[in-house]
Design a protein around this motif. Structure first.
Motif, PDB file in Angstrom:
ATOM      1  N   ALA A 118      -3.896   0.036  -9.816  1.00 41.68           N
ATOM      2  CA  ALA A 118      -2.706   0.500 -10.521  1.00 41.68           C
ATOM      3  C   ALA A 118      -1.495  -0.156  -9.889  1.00 41.68           C
ATOM      4  CB  ALA A 118      -2.583   2.029 -10.452  1.00 41.68           C
ATOM      5  N   VAL A 119      -0.633  -0.710 -10.721  1.00 45.89           N
ATOM      6  CA  VAL A 119       0.585  -1.368 -10.257  1.00 45.89           C
ATOM      7  C   VAL A 119       1.756  -0.749 -11.010  1.00 45.89           C
ATOM      8  CG1 VAL A 119       1.762  -3.558  -9.900  1.00 45.89           C
ATOM      9  CG2 VAL A 119      -0.742  -3.484  -9.937  1.00 45.89           C
ATOM     10  N   SER A 120       2.810  -0.401 -10.295  1.00 44.76           N
ATOM     11  CA  SER A 120       3.949   0.239 -10.953  1.00 44.76           C
ATOM     12  C   SER A 120       5.253  -0.215 -10.327  1.00 44.76           C
ATOM     13  CB  SER A 120       3.834   1.771 -10.876  1.00 44.76           C
ATOM     14  OG  SER A 120       3.899   2.215  -9.534  1.00 44.76           O
ATOM     15  N   HIS A 121       6.314  -0.133 -11.130  1.00 43.39           N
ATOM     16  CA  HIS A 121       7.660  -0.347 -10.606  1.00 43.39           C
ATOM     17  C   HIS A 121       8.605   0.580 -11.346  1.00 43.39           C
ATOM     18  CE1 HIS A 121       8.527  -3.046 -14.100  1.00 43.39           C
ATOM     19  NE2 HIS A 121       7.311  -3.524 -13.874  1.00 43.39           N
ATOM     20  N   SER A 122       9.748   0.857 -10.735  1.00 47.13           N
ATOM     21  CA  SER A 122      10.620   1.884 -11.280  1.00 47.13           C
ATOM     22  C   SER A 122      12.069   1.652 -10.881  1.00 47.13           C
ATOM     23  CB  SER A 122      10.164   3.272 -10.803  1.00 47.13           C
ATOM     24  OG  SER A 122      10.261   3.351  -9.384  1.00 47.13           O
ATOM     25  N   SER A 123      12.938   2.391 -11.543  1.00 52.14           N
ATOM     26  CA  SER A 123      14.356   2.402 -11.221  1.00 52.14           C
ATOM     27  C   SER A 123      14.885   3.788 -11.550  1.00 52.14           C
ATOM     28  CB  SER A 123      15.108   1.351 -12.059  1.00 52.14           C
ATOM     29  OG  SER A 123      16.500   1.504 -11.923  1.00 52.14           O
ATOM     30  N   ASN A 124      15.896   4.227 -10.798  1.00 62.39           N
ATOM     31  CA  ASN A 124      16.472   5.541 -11.100  1.00 62.39           C
ATOM     32  C   ASN A 124      17.753   5.426 -11.906  1.00 62.39           C
ATOM     33  OD1 ASN A 124      18.020   4.475  -9.044  1.00 62.39           O
ATOM     34  ND2 ASN A 124      18.369   6.428  -8.044  1.00 62.39           N
ATOM     35  N   GLY A 125      17.894   4.356 -12.649  1.00 65.18           N
ATOM     36  CA  GLY A 125      19.039   4.230 -13.542  1.00 65.18           C
ATOM     37  C   GLY A 125      20.231   3.599 -12.853  1.00 65.18           C
ATOM     38  N   GLY A 126      21.379   4.262 -12.960  1.00 65.43           N
ATOM     39  CA  GLY A 126      22.614   3.678 -12.455  1.00 65.43           C
ATOM     40  C   GLY A 126      22.678   3.486 -10.961  1.00 65.43           C
ATOM     41  N   PRO A 128      21.419   2.205  -7.292  1.00 64.21           N
ATOM     42  CA  PRO A 128      20.662   1.001  -6.915  1.00 64.21           C
ATOM     43  C   PRO A 128      19.391   1.300  -6.131  1.00 64.21           C
ATOM     44  CG  PRO A 128      22.476   1.304  -5.404  1.00 64.21           C
ATOM     45  CD  PRO A 128      22.594   2.394  -6.441  1.00 64.21           C
ATOM     46  N   MET A 129      18.426   1.957  -6.771  1.00 64.74           N
ATOM     47  CA  MET A 129      17.142   2.239  -6.132  1.00 64.74           C
ATOM     48  C   MET A 129      16.034   1.753  -7.054  1.00 64.74           C
ATOM     49  SD  MET A 129      17.834   6.075  -4.618  1.00 64.74           S
ATOM     50  CE  MET A 129      16.197   6.186  -3.883  1.00 64.74           C
ATOM     51  N   HIS A 130      15.284   0.748  -6.583  1.00 69.85           N
ATOM     52  CA  HIS A 130      14.230   0.133  -7.374  1.00 69.85           C
ATOM     53  C   HIS A 130      12.986   0.013  -6.495  1.00 69.85           C
ATOM     54  CE1 HIS A 130      17.380  -1.059 -10.237  1.00 69.85           C
ATOM     55  NE2 HIS A 130      18.074  -1.400  -9.159  1.00 69.85           N
ATOM     56  N   PHE A 131      11.836   0.456  -7.018  1.00 69.62           N
ATOM     57  CA  PHE A 131      10.634   0.495  -6.199  1.00 69.62           C
ATOM     58  C   PHE A 131       9.480  -0.236  -6.860  1.00 69.62           C
ATOM     59  CE2 PHE A 131      13.124   4.211  -5.043  1.00 69.62           C
ATOM     60  CZ  PHE A 131      13.166   4.099  -3.663  1.00 69.62           C
ATOM     61  N   PHE A 132       8.575  -0.745  -6.007  1.00 67.52           N
ATOM     62  CA  PHE A 132       7.334  -1.385  -6.446  1.00 67.52           C
ATOM     63  C   PHE A 132       6.188  -0.773  -5.655  1.00 67.52           C
ATOM     64  CE2 PHE A 132       3.951  -4.389  -5.508  1.00 67.52           C
ATOM     65  CZ  PHE A 132       3.593  -4.821  -6.778  1.00 67.52           C
ATOM     66  N   HIS A 133       5.049  -0.525  -6.345  1.00 61.15           N
ATOM     67  CA  HIS A 133       3.869   0.039  -5.692  1.00 61.15           C
ATOM     68  C   HIS A 133       2.609  -0.652  -6.213  1.00 61.15           C
ATOM     69  CE1 HIS A 133       6.472   3.350  -4.417  1.00 61.15           C
ATOM     70  NE2 HIS A 133       6.791   3.545  -5.682  1.00 61.15           N
ATOM     71  N   TRP A 134       1.764  -1.053  -5.296  1.00 63.29           N
ATOM     72  CA  TRP A 134       0.438  -1.577  -5.649  1.00 63.29           C
ATOM     73  C   TRP A 134      -0.609  -0.672  -5.003  1.00 63.29           C
ATOM     74  CZ3 TRP A 134      -2.144  -5.793  -2.307  1.00 63.29           C
ATOM     75  CH2 TRP A 134      -3.475  -5.969  -2.712  1.00 63.29           C
ATOM     76  N   HIS A 135      -1.431  -0.009  -5.854  1.00 61.62           N
ATOM     77  CA  HIS A 135      -2.516   0.851  -5.394  1.00 61.62           C
ATOM     78  C   HIS A 135      -3.857   0.207  -5.739  1.00 61.62           C
ATOM     79  CE1 HIS A 135       0.671   3.938  -5.430  1.00 61.62           C
ATOM     80  NE2 HIS A 135      -0.081   4.584  -4.556  1.00 61.62           N
TER      81      HIS A 135
END
Length: 242
Positions: A118-126, A128-135
């Motif tokens: 499972a691979v995911s990435h995200s942002s909390n909108g306005g 500046p927090m952006h994350f990437f995860h590789w499981h």
């Protein structure tokens, strides 16, 4: 272990275009996940999502998310996920896009990746927090907010691929790198799935409202403080005292 694709950040410049439907996700916050071996229906069920029918295309998914916001007293609690099947040379994957927040708890992706990837990435909108995860097989292998500060059981395994897609691992403030586009390309390298505007606009999404994650119930806490002189103080506080 990694898919042989030539994806780079340049392949995902479309996410920033003025006509891109993904701009809504960037503005309001999102999580995009690709999971192998779990169907769209199974993913939404595991997320505890309340079914909200089928949306044809990202445009309809966005419209339903806006309706959800209109129905709610708290915009921050409105998370709508859409899940669909996409293909790569490895076979079928489920693409899940959550608008407005996360798909589930931090352990959710570990559960989804058991025996698979499972691979995911995200942002909390306005903000500046952006994350990437590789499981992989239930294990968090590589995760980062800043590409130069990685963690997980194998934090450096993707370094060569990260450089190839466009990340500068020597400079946190690399101005010429679109970090979000690079994350899309890194996700493609790991899954073989190229996410395009056409794919997002043509997909049929099973939609579901994702519940807000609730904290565990507690009755009391004990605060243990040690001062500069080594003196320890214990304070026991019940919930009804707060």
């Amino acid at each position: 272990m990694h898919c042989v694709t030539s994806a780079t950040a340049a392949d995902y410049g479309w996410i920033r275009s003025s006509s891109s439907p993904f701009r809504y996700a960037l503005e309001i916050g999102y999580t995009l996940a690709l999971v192998r071996g779990v169907s769209p229906a199974e993913l939404l069920t595991l997320a505890g999502a309340e079914p909200r029918g089928v949306c044809v295309g990202l445009g309809e998914l966005i419209e339903q998310h806006q309706e959800l916001i209109d129905e709610s007293d708290d915009r921050d609690e409105c998370v709508l996920a859409g899940a669909c099947t996409v293909q790569s040379e490895q076979g079928d994957w489920t693409l899940a896009l959550a608008l407005g927040g996360d798909l589930g708890s931090p352990g959710f992706m570990e559960t989804l990746s058991a025996g698979s990837r499972a691979v995911s990435h995200s942002s909390n909108g306005g903000k500046p927090m952006h994350f990437f995860h590789w499981h992989e097989n239930g294990e968090l292998r590589t995760t980062f907010e800043w590409p130069t500060v990685r963690s997980g059981s194998t934090p450096d395994e993707l370094n060569a691929v990260m450089r190839e897609v466009g990340f500068d691992l020597t400079d946190e403030e690399a101005p010429d790198v679109d970090g979000k586009a690079a994350v899309f390309a890194l996700t493609e390298r790991l899954t073989g799935v190229r996410v395009t505007e056409k794919v997002l606009m043509a997909a049929e999404y099973r939609a579901g409202e994702v519940p807000e994650e609730s904290g565990e119930e507690w009755e009391s806490i004990t605060i243990d403080i040690t001062d500069a002189y080594g003196e320890r103080t214990y304070v026991h506080v019940r919930k009804d005292q707060l």
